[in-house]
Design a protein around this motif. Structure first.
Motif, mmCIF file in Angstrom:
data_model
loop_
_atom_site.group_PDB
_atom_site.id
_atom_site.type_symbol
_atom_site.label_atom_id
_atom_site.label_comp_id
_atom_site.label_asym_id
_atom_site.label_seq_id
_atom_site.Cartn_x
_atom_site.Cartn_y
_atom_site.Cartn_z
ATOM 1 N N THR A 4 0.838 -1.191 0.000
ATOM 2 C CA THR A 4 0.000 0.000 0.000
ATOM 3 C C THR A 4 0.878 1.248 0.000
ATOM 4 N N PRO A 5 0.346 2.371 -0.491
ATOM 5 C CA PRO A 5 1.128 3.606 -0.483
ATOM 6 C C PRO A 5 1.573 3.955 0.934
ATOM 7 N N ARG A 6 2.763 4.507 1.034
ATOM 8 C CA ARG A 6 3.304 4.825 2.356
ATOM 9 C C ARG A 6 3.893 6.226 2.368
ATOM 10 N N ARG A 7 4.172 6.702 3.574
ATOM 11 C CA ARG A 7 4.741 8.033 3.746
ATOM 12 C C ARG A 7 5.715 7.994 4.915
ATOM 13 N N SER A 30 1.791 3.238 6.504
ATOM 14 C CA SER A 30 0.757 3.074 5.486
ATOM 15 C C SER A 30 -0.482 2.604 6.226
ATOM 16 N N GLU A 31 -1.604 2.510 5.518
ATOM 17 C CA GLU A 31 -2.800 2.043 6.214
ATOM 18 C C GLU A 31 -2.703 0.552 6.540
ATOM 19 N N ARG A 96 -4.719 6.945 6.023
ATOM 20 C CA ARG A 96 -4.811 7.073 4.573
ATOM 21 C C ARG A 96 -4.737 8.550 4.161
ATOM 22 N N VAL A 99 -1.143 9.773 4.493
ATOM 23 C CA VAL A 99 -0.307 9.257 3.400
ATOM 24 C C VAL A 99 -0.637 9.990 2.092
#
Length: 125
Positions: A4-7, A30-31, A96, A99
């Motif tokens: 999943t997209p991450r930050r 990430s979520e 979410r 991110v």
């Protein structure tokens, strides 16, 4: 198990595990889970309770399972990947949103890091 997209998440994270409590350094979130630098003895499959404060000022407390452990490199501290277990819907939405609010600069830096990893050219000095 799609990634999943991450930050980047450079904030302290509290971990409760095996009757002990430790404050660790967050690396990314990430979520689906998060990465932490932690001088702990955990193995894949261990369950912990993680607590953190998101940039919106609200706290999140969630069960997480150790997905992997990378050996110590930087500052002699191992890096762990955790998968969230039973994350509440409201907390998932807040993570979410955090991110998704990733800055253009952060996204560009991640792209450069991925390209360096693929080409095998790091910053060897």
């Amino acid at each position: 198990n799609a990634r999943t997209p991450r930050r980047v998440y450079s904030r302290p994270v509290g971990l409760l595990f095996k009757g002990q409590y430790a404050v660790c350094q967050g690396l990314q979130i990430s979520e689906g889970g998060m990465g932490l630098a932690a001088d702990l003895e955990l193995v894949a499959g261990d369950l912990v309770v993680a607590s953190m404060i998101l940039p919106d000022g609200k706290s999140v407390v969630v069960r997480a399972q150790v997905a992997y452990r990378r050996p110590a490199e930087e500052n002699d501290v191992p890096v762990y990947g955790f998968r969230f277990v039973g994350l509440a819907l409201g907390d998932r939405r807040r993570i979410r949103n955090y991110v998704a609010a990733k800055t253009q600069e952060e996204a560009e830096r991640e792209r450069q890091d991925r390209n360096q990893d693929r080409s095998g050219t790091g910053n060897a000095a």
